[in-house]
Every structure is written in structure tokens, then in C-alpha cells.
Design a protein around this motif. Sequence first.
Motif, PDB file in Angstrom:
ATOM      1  N   LEU A  28       0.827  -1.210   0.000  1.00  0.00           N
ATOM      2  CA  LEU A  28       0.000   0.000   0.000  1.00  0.00           C
ATOM      3  C   LEU A  28       0.861   1.260   0.000  1.00  0.00           C
ATOM      4  O   LEU A  28       0.572   2.220  -0.725  1.00  0.00           O
ATOM      5  CB  LEU A  28      -0.948   0.002   1.193  1.00  0.00           C
ATOM      6  N   LEU A  29       1.908   1.268   0.809  1.00  0.00           N
ATOM      7  CA  LEU A  29       2.785   2.438   0.851  1.00  0.00           C
ATOM      8  C   LEU A  29       3.461   2.671  -0.496  1.00  0.00           C
ATOM      9  O   LEU A  29       3.554   3.813  -0.960  1.00  0.00           O
ATOM     10  CB  LEU A  29       3.829   2.281   1.954  1.00  0.00           C
ATOM     11  N   LEU A  30       3.921   1.602  -1.115  1.00  0.00           N
ATOM     12  CA  LEU A  30       4.544   1.734  -2.436  1.00  0.00           C
ATOM     13  C   LEU A  30       3.542   2.284  -3.445  1.00  0.00           C
ATOM     14  O   LEU A  30       3.858   3.216  -4.208  1.00  0.00           O
ATOM     15  CB  LEU A  30       5.099   0.394  -2.912  1.00  0.00           C
ATOM     16  N   GLU A  31       2.337   1.739  -3.462  1.00  0.00           N
ATOM     17  CA  GLU A  31       1.300   2.235  -4.383  1.00  0.00           C
ATOM     18  C   GLU A  31       1.014   3.711  -4.146  1.00  0.00           C
ATOM     19  O   GLU A  31       0.848   4.480  -5.092  1.00  0.00           O
ATOM     20  CB  GLU A  31       0.019   1.429  -4.222  1.00  0.00           C
ATOM     21  N   GLN A  32       0.962   4.111  -2.885  1.00  0.00           N
ATOM     22  CA  GLN A  32       0.709   5.517  -2.566  1.00  0.00           C
ATOM     23  C   GLN A  32       1.831   6.403  -3.073  1.00  0.00           C
ATOM     24  O   GLN A  32       1.582   7.459  -3.675  1.00  0.00           O
ATOM     25  CB  GLN A  32       0.528   5.689  -1.055  1.00  0.00           C
ATOM     26  N   ASP A  44      -0.036  17.083 -12.638  1.00  0.00           N
ATOM     27  CA  ASP A  44      -1.452  17.094 -12.262  1.00  0.00           C
ATOM     28  C   ASP A  44      -1.543  17.440 -10.782  1.00  0.00           C
ATOM     29  O   ASP A  44      -1.492  16.568  -9.912  1.00  0.00           O
ATOM     30  CB  ASP A  44      -2.074  15.724 -12.553  1.00  0.00           C
ATOM     31  N   ALA A  45      -1.642  18.723 -10.506  1.00  0.00           N
ATOM     32  CA  ALA A  45      -1.620  19.207  -9.131  1.00  0.00           C
ATOM     33  C   ALA A  45      -2.759  18.633  -8.291  1.00  0.00           C
ATOM     34  O   ALA A  45      -2.556  18.271  -7.127  1.00  0.00           O
ATOM     35  CB  ALA A  45      -1.677  20.731  -9.111  1.00  0.00           C
ATOM     36  N   GLU A  46      -3.947  18.540  -8.862  1.00  0.00           N
ATOM     37  CA  GLU A  46      -5.087  18.017  -8.107  1.00  0.00           C
ATOM     38  C   GLU A  46      -4.885  16.547  -7.752  1.00  0.00           C
ATOM     39  O   GLU A  46      -5.124  16.136  -6.612  1.00  0.00           O
ATOM     40  CB  GLU A  46      -6.381  18.199  -8.894  1.00  0.00           C
ATOM     41  N   ALA A  47      -4.413  15.746  -8.694  1.00  0.00           N
ATOM     42  CA  ALA A  47      -4.161  14.328  -8.416  1.00  0.00           C
ATOM     43  C   ALA A  47      -3.034  14.168  -7.402  1.00  0.00           C
ATOM     44  O   ALA A  47      -3.109  13.303  -6.523  1.00  0.00           O
ATOM     45  CB  ALA A  47      -3.825  13.583  -9.705  1.00  0.00           C
ATOM     46  N   ALA A  48      -2.018  15.001  -7.488  1.00  0.00           N
ATOM     47  CA  ALA A  48      -0.915  14.946  -6.524  1.00  0.00           C
ATOM     48  C   ALA A  48      -1.418  15.294  -5.125  1.00  0.00           C
ATOM     49  O   ALA A  48      -1.069  14.623  -4.150  1.00  0.00           O
ATOM     50  CB  ALA A  48       0.204  15.902  -6.939  1.00  0.00           C
ATOM     51  N   ARG A  49      -2.238  16.320  -5.038  1.00  0.00           N
ATOM     52  CA  ARG A  49      -2.794  16.719  -3.738  1.00  0.00           C
ATOM     53  C   ARG A  49      -3.651  15.606  -3.158  1.00  0.00           C
ATOM     54  O   ARG A  49      -3.524  15.239  -1.990  1.00  0.00           O
ATOM     55  CB  ARG A  49      -3.624  17.995  -3.867  1.00  0.00           C
ATOM     56  N   GLU A  50      -4.514  15.035  -3.980  1.00  0.00           N
ATOM     57  CA  GLU A  50      -5.390  13.960  -3.509  1.00  0.00           C
ATOM     58  C   GLU A  50      -4.583  12.725  -3.091  1.00  0.00           C
ATOM     59  O   GLU A  50      -4.877  12.118  -2.055  1.00  0.00           O
ATOM     60  CB  GLU A  50      -6.390  13.575  -4.598  1.00  0.00           C
ATOM     61  N   HIS A  55      -2.322   9.454   1.326  1.00  0.00           N
ATOM     62  CA  HIS A  55      -1.126   8.880   1.943  1.00  0.00           C
ATOM     63  C   HIS A  55      -0.947   9.381   3.378  1.00  0.00           C
ATOM     64  O   HIS A  55      -0.670   8.591   4.295  1.00  0.00           O
ATOM     65  CB  HIS A  55       0.100   9.219   1.102  1.00  0.00           C
ATOM     66  N   LEU A  56      -1.107  10.680   3.594  1.00  0.00           N
ATOM     67  CA  LEU A  56      -0.936  11.227   4.939  1.00  0.00           C
ATOM     68  C   LEU A  56      -2.004  10.700   5.897  1.00  0.00           C
ATOM     69  O   LEU A  56      -1.699  10.379   7.048  1.00  0.00           O
ATOM     70  CB  LEU A  56      -0.955  12.753   4.904  1.00  0.00           C
ATOM     71  N   ARG A  57      -3.229  10.586   5.423  1.00  0.00           N
ATOM     72  CA  ARG A  57      -4.293  10.037   6.276  1.00  0.00           C
ATOM     73  C   ARG A  57      -3.994   8.583   6.649  1.00  0.00           C
ATOM     74  O   ARG A  57      -4.168   8.179   7.799  1.00  0.00           O
ATOM     75  CB  ARG A  57      -5.648  10.154   5.597  1.00  0.00           C
ATOM     76  N   TYR A  58      -3.557   7.803   5.684  1.00  0.00           N
ATOM     77  CA  TYR A  58      -3.204   6.409   5.938  1.00  0.00           C
ATOM     78  C   TYR A  58      -2.042   6.333   6.935  1.00  0.00           C
ATOM     79  O   TYR A  58      -2.083   5.568   7.903  1.00  0.00           O
ATOM     80  CB  TYR A  58      -2.821   5.723   4.617  1.00  0.00           C
ATOM     81  N   SER A  59      -1.029   7.155   6.710  1.00  0.00           N
ATOM     82  CA  SER A  59       0.146   7.160   7.585  1.00  0.00           C
ATOM     83  C   SER A  59      -0.222   7.562   9.005  1.00  0.00           C
ATOM     84  O   SER A  59       0.285   6.981   9.972  1.00  0.00           O
ATOM     85  CB  SER A  59       1.212   8.105   7.034  1.00  0.00           C
ATOM     86  N   MET A  60      -1.094   8.540   9.134  1.00  0.00           N
ATOM     87  CA  MET A  60      -1.513   8.969  10.475  1.00  0.00           C
ATOM     88  C   MET A  60      -2.280   7.865  11.188  1.00  0.00           C
ATOM     89  O   MET A  60      -2.086   7.651  12.388  1.00  0.00           O
ATOM     90  CB  MET A  60      -2.322  10.253  10.399  1.00  0.00           C
ATOM     91  N   ARG A  61      -3.145   7.147  10.472  1.00  0.00           N
ATOM     92  CA  ARG A  61      -3.865   6.025  11.101  1.00  0.00           C
ATOM     93  C   ARG A  61      -2.882   4.967  11.589  1.00  0.00           C
ATOM     94  O   ARG A  61      -2.991   4.472  12.709  1.00  0.00           O
ATOM     95  CB  ARG A  61      -4.854   5.401  10.109  1.00  0.00           C
TER      96      ARG A  61
END
Length: 73
Positions: A28-32, A44-50, A55-61
Motif C-alpha cells: 500500500l505504501l509503495l502504491e501511494q 497534475d496538481a489536483e491528483a498529486a494533492r489527492e 497517503h498522509l491520512r493512511y500514515s496517520m492512522r
Amino acid sequence: MNTISGWIGQITSKVYADLFDDRETSRLLLEQHVAIADAIARRDAEAARESMDLHLRYSMRKARKAGVAAAAF
């Protein structure tokens, strides 16, 4: 990046060894990271932001489950 560097340091020292022992988490981390890099390469700024947000939400969990304080973030 400076804002979260302390938090990233905590995760690196306390969590990453355990995370990479888990193949699903590693995948999952690699895919992210690939999704983030691909979006940046496409400019693609919007895709990069999303992708980064996911990734940050997953990492925080994961960090919370491992007992890393979100207060450092």
C-alpha cells in the motif's frame, strides 16, 4: 515538509521497521508513493494533492495504531 519533519522522524524510528514486515502495508505504501510521483510527473496538481492527502491520512492512522503521537505533527 518542515512542518511535519519531526513527525516523520518519529514514524521512521518507531514504526517503519514494523510496517515493512507487513507485506500488505508495504504494498500500500509503495502504491501511494507511486501515485504521488506519477501525478507530479504528469504535472497534475489536483491528483498529486489527492494522492498525498490519502497517503498522509493512511500514515496517520498507522502511526496512531503504533502509538506515535500526532501532537508532533
